[in-house]
Motif scaffolding. Structure first.
Motif, short mmCIF file in Angstrom:
data_model
loop_
_atom_site.label_atom_id
_atom_site.label_comp_id
_atom_site.label_asym_id
_atom_site.label_seq_id
_atom_site.Cartn_x
_atom_site.Cartn_y
_atom_site.Cartn_z
N THR A 150 47.29 17.39 27.41
CA THR A 150 47.44 18.64 28.16
C THR A 150 48.49 18.51 29.26
N HIS A 151 48.89 17.26 29.56
CA HIS A 151 49.87 17.05 30.63
C HIS A 151 51.28 17.23 30.08
N PRO A 152 52.18 17.84 30.86
CA PRO A 152 53.56 18.07 30.39
C PRO A 152 54.28 16.80 29.97
N TYR A 153 54.04 15.69 30.70
CA TYR A 153 54.73 14.46 30.35
C TYR A 153 53.92 13.25 30.78
N SER A 154 53.22 12.65 29.81
CA SER A 154 52.48 11.42 30.08
C SER A 154 52.91 10.36 29.07
N ILE A 155 52.92 9.12 29.52
CA ILE A 155 53.26 7.97 28.68
C ILE A 155 52.08 7.02 28.73
N ARG A 156 51.58 6.65 27.56
CA ARG A 156 50.46 5.71 27.50
C ARG A 156 51.01 4.29 27.35
N THR A 157 50.46 3.37 28.12
CA THR A 157 50.86 1.97 28.05
C THR A 157 49.62 1.10 27.91
N ALA A 158 49.73 0.03 27.13
CA ALA A 158 48.57 -0.83 26.87
C ALA A 158 49.02 -2.20 26.41
N GLY A 159 48.06 -3.13 26.37
CA GLY A 159 48.27 -4.46 25.83
C GLY A 159 47.39 -4.65 24.60
N HIS A 160 46.53 -5.70 24.64
CA HIS A 160 45.50 -5.95 23.62
C HIS A 160 46.09 -6.48 22.32
N GLU A 161 47.02 -5.76 21.75
CA GLU A 161 47.70 -6.19 20.53
C GLU A 161 48.83 -7.11 20.92
N HIS A 162 48.90 -8.31 20.34
CA HIS A 162 49.90 -9.30 20.75
C HIS A 162 51.25 -9.02 20.08
N THR A 163 51.75 -7.85 20.35
CA THR A 163 53.00 -7.37 19.77
C THR A 163 53.73 -6.52 20.81
N LEU A 164 54.93 -6.09 20.44
CA LEU A 164 55.70 -5.14 21.24
C LEU A 164 55.95 -3.92 20.37
N GLN A 165 55.52 -2.74 20.83
CA GLN A 165 55.65 -1.54 20.01
C GLN A 165 56.00 -0.32 20.86
N LEU A 166 56.79 0.56 20.27
CA LEU A 166 56.98 1.92 20.80
C LEU A 166 56.69 2.87 19.66
N ILE A 167 55.72 3.73 19.88
CA ILE A 167 55.28 4.69 18.87
C ILE A 167 55.41 6.09 19.45
N ARG A 168 55.89 7.03 18.63
CA ARG A 168 55.89 8.43 19.05
C ARG A 168 55.10 9.22 18.01
N ASP A 169 54.03 9.82 18.47
CA ASP A 169 53.14 10.56 17.58
C ASP A 169 52.82 11.91 18.20
#
Length: 372
Positions: free
Chosen positions: A284-303
């Motif tokens: 619902t927010h105009p512009y939010s970016i989710r950031t996390a760890g947990h997975e021992h990888t580097l990823q950028l996903i757009r969904d």
């Protein structure tokens, strides 16, 4: 004559490059370093943190370092009376030292391993880590949320940038944790969602960075993706040296886990419910970016127009799959850096100590600008 001309041209190019680099540095509003799962030493050191210190000036108040959980492997910080306390404390302290006495800030977020791998007495381990960070009395170093509480915690990084931190392991943890009788501001999952809605409303005209340990989108092991090695040599997940071939039988575990997951995987019903509840609010927010760890990888996903950054390669690495929503994916160790410029542009860069030259990003891209 020609040699002299070439020297002059070279000096001019150097001057132009230096001017451009200075202009880019000078235009930085905020720099946010995202590094998850940094809780393991390699040869007594942390190569990714060493790389971070060699690239960036951490005596800069515009820089914030966010440790995205699993700050101490394998099971968080034990009691001071434990035999391995000094070893575990040293792992945490090595992360503290990166910004100790500096102008940059550091925020430690707990992960499932900090909660004793999600087992009994995990809350005690998280409180040990919180109390240790608090005992340092360093104004620029914080453990959030406090004392095993879920959050969300609202942190103002700049006038137009707000960081929101949540302890997602609190939501998933099946054992004792702060609840209705605690001193936490939010005592139930409904409280968490209500508080998050309030934060988003207050900051509806700002860039919102949501930071947690658990990713909402991932195409690694926690998202149900397993490599051929994990099918053929499943015991290597227990120990890297256990190359005992178990064809067919070895596939049973990854297949079942990929279908149903455990509570640390995105396909588990409790994990799904957490993601759905929080994601519906964040969308619902105009512009939010989710950031996390947990997975021992580097990823950028757009969904569905939303950005999801996974930066869990602080000390370990694992395989990752590329799918249509994947913009970037790497199985390497490393970390992510968000640079928000004064003109509203947002750059995302991934770095790795395994990349050569090490100071060059593995990947760099311009995200949607604040003023778009």
């Amino acid at each position: 004559m020609l040699i002299a001309f070439k020297k002059i041209l070279f000096l001019i190019l150097l001057l132009i490059e230096g001017t451009l680099l200075f202009a880019q540095y000078d235009s930085i509003n905020q720099r946010i370093v995202l590094i998850g799962d940094a809780g393991q030493l390699t040869g007594g050191r942390q190569p990714e943190l060493d790389l971070l210190k060699s690239i960036y000036n951490l005596d800069d108040a515009r820089t914030s370092l966010i440790y995205l959980g699993d700050n101490i492997y394998p099971a968080g910080l034990p009691s001071v009376k434990a035999k391995n306390y000094a070893i575990m404390q040293h792992i945490l302290q090595s992360q503290v030292e990166v910004v100790k006495g500096k102008k940059s800030q550091a925020f430690f977020i707990p992960g499932n391993h900090d909660w004793k791998k999600g087992k009994k007495y995990g809350w005690e381990q998280v409180k040990n880590q919180f109390n240790y960070i608090e005992s340092l009395r360093e104004d620029n170093i914080h453990f959030v949320p406090e004392n095993g509480c879920p959050g969300p915690v609202e942190i103002k990084l700049a006038n137009e940038i707000v960081l929101v931190v949540m302890d997602t392991q609190w939501w998933l943890h099946p054992f004792k944790k702060p609840g209705v009788s605690s001193d936490c501001k939010c005592k139930t999952t409904n409280d968490v969602i209500s508080s998050l809605q309030d934060i988003l409303f207050r900051n509806r005209d700002k860039l919102l960075l949501f930071a947690s340990h658990h990713p909402f989108r991932t195409n690694g092991k926690h998202g149900g993706y397993f490599t051929w090695k994990q099918h053929l040599f499943p015991l290597t997940d227990i120990h890297p040296s256990l190359y005992i071939p178990l064809p067919v039988i070895g596939s049973i575990y990854p297949i079942l886990r990929g279908m149903f997951g455990n509570i640390q995987d995105t396909r588990h019903p409790v994990y799904k419910r957490m993601v759905r509840s929080i994601d519906e609010v964040l969308k619902t927010h105009p512009y939010s970016i989710r950031t996390a760890g947990h997975e021992h990888t580097l990823q950028l996903i757009r969904d569905e127009g939303q950005y999801y950054i996974v930066s869990g390669g602080g000390s370990k690495s694992d395989q990752v799959k590329k799918v249509p929503s994947t913009i970037f994916a790497s199985p390497s160790t490393g970390f992510a850096v968000l640079e928000i410029l004064t003109n509203g542009k947002i750059w995302l860069k991934f770095f790795s100590s395994r990349n050569l030259p090490r100071e060059q990003p593995l990947f760099s891209t311009l995200l949607k600008s604040l003023n778009q």
